[in-house]
Scaffold this motif. Structure first.
Motif, PDB file in Angstrom:
ATOM      1  N   ASN A 176      35.516   3.411  24.281  1.00 56.17           N
ATOM      2  CA  ASN A 176      35.447   1.950  24.294  1.00 56.17           C
ATOM      3  C   ASN A 176      33.839   1.632  24.650  1.00 56.17           C
ATOM      4  OD1 ASN A 176      34.868   2.069  27.056  1.00 56.17           O
ATOM      5  ND2 ASN A 176      36.901   2.045  27.686  1.00 56.17           N
ATOM      6  N   SER A 177      33.730   0.134  24.390  1.00 59.50           N
ATOM      7  CA  SER A 177      32.342  -0.242  24.355  1.00 59.50           C
ATOM      8  C   SER A 177      31.652  -0.040  26.003  1.00 59.50           C
ATOM      9  CB  SER A 177      32.382  -1.524  24.251  1.00 59.50           C
ATOM     10  OG  SER A 177      33.019  -2.622  25.022  1.00 59.50           O
ATOM     11  N   ARG A 178      32.406   0.075  26.868  1.00 58.94           N
ATOM     12  CA  ARG A 178      31.816   0.396  28.193  1.00 58.94           C
ATOM     13  C   ARG A 178      31.394   1.692  28.456  1.00 58.94           C
ATOM     14  NH1 ARG A 178      36.401  -2.266  29.481  1.00 58.94           N
ATOM     15  NH2 ARG A 178      37.543  -0.489  29.995  1.00 58.94           N
ATOM     16  N   ASP A 179      32.167   2.722  27.693  1.00 59.63           N
ATOM     17  CA  ASP A 179      31.646   3.930  27.520  1.00 59.63           C
ATOM     18  C   ASP A 179      30.267   4.300  27.078  1.00 59.63           C
ATOM     19  OD1 ASP A 179      34.084   5.115  28.765  1.00 59.63           O
ATOM     20  OD2 ASP A 179      35.026   5.305  26.547  1.00 59.63           O
ATOM     21  N   ILE A 180      29.948   3.466  25.912  1.00 59.76           N
ATOM     22  CA  ILE A 180      28.730   3.328  25.132  1.00 59.76           C
ATOM     23  C   ILE A 180      27.729   2.878  26.082  1.00 59.76           C
ATOM     24  CG2 ILE A 180      27.526   2.601  23.138  1.00 59.76           C
ATOM     25  CD1 ILE A 180      29.425   4.931  22.361  1.00 59.76           C
ATOM     26  N   GLU A 181      27.900   1.791  26.660  1.00 57.27           N
ATOM     27  CA  GLU A 181      26.790   1.228  27.466  1.00 57.27           C
ATOM     28  C   GLU A 181      26.642   2.180  28.656  1.00 57.27           C
ATOM     29  OE1 GLU A 181      25.385  -1.223  26.005  1.00 57.27           O
ATOM     30  OE2 GLU A 181      26.851  -1.276  24.611  1.00 57.27           O
ATOM     31  N   SER A 182      27.667   2.613  29.444  1.00 57.37           N
ATOM     32  CA  SER A 182      27.235   3.551  30.444  1.00 57.37           C
ATOM     33  C   SER A 182      26.393   4.849  29.860  1.00 57.37           C
ATOM     34  CB  SER A 182      28.405   3.871  31.078  1.00 57.37           C
ATOM     35  OG  SER A 182      29.024   4.995  31.042  1.00 57.37           O
ATOM     36  N   LEU A 183      26.863   5.271  28.686  1.00 53.58           N
ATOM     37  CA  LEU A 183      26.050   6.468  28.271  1.00 53.58           C
ATOM     38  C   LEU A 183      24.494   6.233  27.991  1.00 53.58           C
ATOM     39  CD1 LEU A 183      26.230   9.525  27.116  1.00 53.58           C
ATOM     40  CD2 LEU A 183      26.172   8.348  24.616  1.00 53.58           C
ATOM     41  N   PHE A 184      24.522   4.919  27.453  1.00 51.86           N
ATOM     42  CA  PHE A 184      22.928   4.534  27.295  1.00 51.86           C
ATOM     43  C   PHE A 184      22.375   3.671  28.173  1.00 51.86           C
ATOM     44  CE2 PHE A 184      24.403   5.285  22.971  1.00 51.86           C
ATOM     45  CZ  PHE A 184      23.113   6.064  22.307  1.00 51.86           C
ATOM     46  N   ASN A 185      22.971   3.969  29.755  1.00 51.07           N
ATOM     47  CA  ASN A 185      22.379   3.354  30.846  1.00 51.07           C
ATOM     48  C   ASN A 185      20.749   4.100  31.112  1.00 51.07           C
ATOM     49  OD1 ASN A 185      21.655   3.477  33.453  1.00 51.07           O
ATOM     50  ND2 ASN A 185      23.238   4.420  34.315  1.00 51.07           N
ATOM     51  N   PRO A 186      19.937   3.028  30.964  1.00 51.69           N
ATOM     52  CA  PRO A 186      18.540   3.522  31.148  1.00 51.69           C
ATOM     53  C   PRO A 186      18.200   4.464  32.324  1.00 51.69           C
ATOM     54  CG  PRO A 186      18.609   1.271  31.458  1.00 51.69           C
ATOM     55  CD  PRO A 186      20.233   1.826  31.151  1.00 51.69           C
ATOM     56  N   GLY A 187      19.014   4.558  33.385  1.00 50.98           N
ATOM     57  CA  GLY A 187      18.644   5.450  34.379  1.00 50.98           C
ATOM     58  C   GLY A 187      18.595   7.083  33.819  1.00 50.98           C
ATOM     59  N   MET A 188      19.534   7.285  33.000  1.00 49.18           N
ATOM     60  CA  MET A 188      19.510   8.544  32.644  1.00 49.18           C
ATOM     61  C   MET A 188      19.376   8.953  31.011  1.00 49.18           C
ATOM     62  SD  MET A 188      19.889  10.820  35.120  1.00 49.18           S
ATOM     63  CE  MET A 188      20.785  12.127  34.938  1.00 49.18           C
ATOM     64  N   THR A 189      19.383   7.717  30.457  1.00 43.83           N
ATOM     65  CA  THR A 189      19.336   7.935  28.762  1.00 43.83           C
ATOM     66  C   THR A 189      17.915   7.009  28.459  1.00 43.83           C
ATOM     67  OG1 THR A 189      21.642   8.488  28.497  1.00 43.83           O
ATOM     68  CG2 THR A 189      20.552   7.590  26.725  1.00 43.83           C
TER      69      THR A 189
END
Ligand code: SF4
Length: 513
Positions: free
Chosen positions: A404-417
């Motif tokens: 879902n869209s939250r999964d994508i936003e959390s993957l591209f979280n600037p802390g680790m990505t």
């Protein structure tokens, strides 16, 4: 029509299209030495081929009756179009219209009331949209072409109004209302933008307007690239400075003639109150370009950090790059290099390639890539420019069963990505190079691609060949190229880490020492 205007060289829609992309292209196509032209770029040829095929497909599937004027050329085509319009034909395909110094070949002319509206068939989206920030913006290149047709129809007293249409790759009819602005915040209407382009085009044709080459990203696909680059370098042109561009160059060049002259000047001499003497260039921007000029002129010693960078350092790092066929609208490859404990001997390349070119193949590749990256958490992910995030957001919306869209936003979280371009290179570093592309910076740091002509455009052309011929060597070429792109991102990251102790101040000290 202005005096002295030669109708031997009419103003055409394709001329205006080129002018929007680069005014110098119009000059070179009209007056350049043909011997200096590069060979046609295979990717550009592919775009033309796709455009023609798409137009054929649309016309073949057209349910409406139409008059086909393809068999005519030149004056005969124009005469056949005039006759068809006088007879009130409802839809005319491949006509030609002309008035005064204007000449247009709209794909279709559609009768609306007692007059006509032009339609062009395009194998691209009817509006800007490759970047998520640009959705809904009309394309200036399309607008000026449609406006030229409307202008001709008005002069012939056959215009159905200030509107033209694009039939786009998605099967949509996009209206270009020429009395509107192109963007919500724009000040000029599309018609005013067209009038400005028309004035420029006439100036180029009658040689009252001189244009100059400039160094820009669009140049890489242009057949005058080698010739213009040589001229730009010989002139030490200001457009060699990354991101300065043609418009700012034109604003500055009367007072600052070259990169070297800029490097040697005091930028504050051009400050004027809170602004600078140059239109639309603020004081901070002028200072930034001045620093880049000093690097290019060799006055500064090498790339440096403008401020410290803090990067995550978990044991596992992943370098991510995708390949997208913009013509088919398919993301066909997700590639990753993984490395443990910053030990290059642990590096391995993992790739997910579409095994069929339909939606099922695209979905399966995205699904496999998604499972792979989820299974690798926790890790740091590095990519270059926000394109990967944009495309993964689009893939998620297209295939919501995968995540879902939250999964994508959390993957591209600037802390680790980390977007190495946006988060680090563009905002925190300076380089003695003409641009900040991954190709340029990794090569500057000593990285070499195995392919002799690596580029995203070339990769799309190889993919097209693979689709048509199924040659496994072509697939391997794409995989090697993608692997090298991922590895170049790793190379750049290591280079950036090495820059961390070298600020501009320490460079000044080194020079003084
Ligand atoms: S190479 Fe660049 S500057 Fe030269 S004509 Fe082409 S687009 Fe214009």
């Amino acid at each position: 029509m202005p005096q002295h205007q030669s109708i031997d060289t009419p103003i055409t829609a394709s001329m205006l299209y080129d002018l929007v992309t680069c005014p110098h292209r119009v000059t070179m196509d009209l007056f350049g030495n043909p011997k200096e032209k590069d060979n046609p770029n295979p990717f550009v040829e592919l775009l033309w081929e796709k455009g023609t095929l798409y137009e054929d497909e649309v016309i073949q599937n057209l349910k409406l009756p139409f008059l086909d004027l393809r068999k005519f050329a030149g004056a005969e085509k124009a005469a056949a179009t005039r006759k068809a319009m006088s007879e009130g034909v409802a839809l005319i395909y491949s006509g030609r219209i002309e008035a005064d110094d204007l000449l247009g070949d709209p794909d279709l002319l559609r009768k609306e009331g007692s007059a006509y509206a032009p339609i062009d068939i395009k194998s691209g989206a009817g509006e800007e949209g490759s970047d998520e920030d640009e959705d809904g913006k009309l394309k200036k290149t399309y607008a000026v072409q449609l406006a030229l047709y409307v202008d001709i129809l008005e002069r012939l007293r056959l215009s159905a109004g200030k509107v033209g249409y694009i039939w786009d790759i998605h099967g949509e009819e996009v209206a270009y209302r020429l009395d509107d602005t192109r963007t919500k915040t724009g000040k000029e209407t599309l018609w005013q933008e067209y009038q400005n382009c028309l004035t420029q085009a006439r100036g180029i044709v009658n040689r009252s307007l001189e244009t100059l080459p400039a160094c820009a990203s669009v140049c890489k696909l242009c057949h005058w690239y080698s010739s213009c680059l040589k001229a730009v370098k010989a002139a030490d042109d200001l457009s060699l400075i990354p991101e300065l561009g043609r418009t700012k160059r034109d604003a500055m060049m009367n007072e600052i003639s070259s990169v070297l002259a800029f490097a040697e000047c005091n930028p504050e001499a051009y400050f004027d109150g809170k602004k600078t003497r140059f239109a639309r260039i603020g004081q901070d921007t002028l200072r930034k370009f001045h620093k880049r000029a000093k690097l290019l002129a060799g006055h500064d010693l090498g790339p440096y950090l403008k401020e410290p960078i803090i990067l995550p350092s978990p044991p596992l790092e992943i370098f991510f790059d995708i390949e997208v066929d913009t013509m088919r609208g398919r993301c066909y490859l997700h590639g990753f290099i993984e490395r443990l404990n910053r030990d290059n001997s642990t590096e391995q390349y993992v790739a997910f390639f579409m095994d069929s070119i339909d939606e099922r193949g695209e979905e399966a590749a995205f699904d496999a890539a998604w499972r792979y990256i989820k299974g690798k958490q926790p890790c740091a992910i590095y990519y270059y420019s926000k394109y990967e995030r944009t495309i993964w957001r689009k893939l998620q919306a297209k295939y919501p069963r995968i995540c879902n869209s939250r999964d994508i936003e959390s993957l591209f979280n600037p802390g680790m990505t980390i977007d190495l371009y946006g988060d680090v290179v563009r905002s925190k570093t300076e380089w003695p190079t003409y641009d900040h592309s991954i190709k340029t910076l990794a090569k500057f740091l000593g990285f070499q691609w195995r392919d002799t002509h690596p580029s995203g455009a070339a990769s799309i052309q190889w993919f097209d060949e693979w689709v048509k011929l199924g040659d496994p060597k072509m697939k391997q070429r794409i995989l090697d190229y993608n692997e090298d792109d991922c590895r170049a991102t790793r190379w750049l990251l290591d280079g950036l880490r090495n820059l961390s102790n070298s600020t501009n101040d320490t460079q000044e000290e080194k020079k003084a020492g």
